[in-house]
Motif scaffolding. Structure first.
Motif: not given
Length: 181
Positions: A101-102, A126-130, A141-145
């Motif tokens: 998902f990244r 929502t997926l939050v990659f931090a 720094q931060i990405k959203f799906v």
């Protein structure tokens, strides 16, 4: 009929869930390269509160295997929190599952294939990659799906099914069971 078709598709992919390449194909334009999570990258599954009054739920998966579960009321006050640690083998498996998902480098937002972002639309999840490292200047720094209610195609459903499976693989505490996607 739609759910039957999706269930059959998942069975055809394999009993233990979809392969990473099939899930990666479901994201973005279907051609983004699969990149593992960074060693300092955490992932949060955020499920918003709903009209029925259920509180929001966030599940943060830290790189060291700690999982934080938090429920918040409609104005953001903490209602309940739980913390537990996954085994190192489960941590590795979860990080590999999240990697599909990244968002690719340089993209802050990512959506299931065929979906377009709708401002002010409700996200189902929502997926939050931090990147949690303090010394990573210039890094993403931060990405959203976003899985939004305005996009309910087969690609979005395939991604949501994997997120449900990830949640089902966790210890089923009362807090985690309180919110079902």
């Amino acid at each position: 009929m739609k759910k039957l078709t999706i269930a059959i598709a998942v069975l055809l992919v394999g009993c233990d869930g979809s392969s990473p390449s099939n899930l990666r194909e479901a994201m973005g334009n279907g051609h983004a390269r699969l990149v593992p999570l960074g060693t300092n990258e955490s992932v949060t599954i955020a499920i918003p509160s709903n009209a029925k009054g259920a509180s929001s739920l966030s599940l943060e998966f830290r790189p060291d295997g700690i999982i934080l579960a938090e429920a918040r009321d409609a104005i953001g006050r903490l209602v309940k929190a739980e913390r537990f640690r996954s085994a190192s083998s489960q941590t590795s498996a979860l990080r590999a599952r999240f990697a599909v998902f990244r968002p690719p480098s340089g993209k802050e937002d990512f959506l299931p294939r065929g979906c377009s972002y709708t401002y002010d639309a409700s996200d189902t999840v929502t997926l939050v990659f931090a990147n949690i490292a303090i010394d990573r200047k210039g890094a993403d720094q931060i990405k959203f799906v976003h899985f939004q209610t305005t996009c309910q195609n087969r690609w979005a459903e395939l991604g949501l099914m994997e997120i449900r499976a990830i949640i089902a693989s966790l210890p089923q505490t009362a807090l985690i069971r309180s919110r079902v996607l």
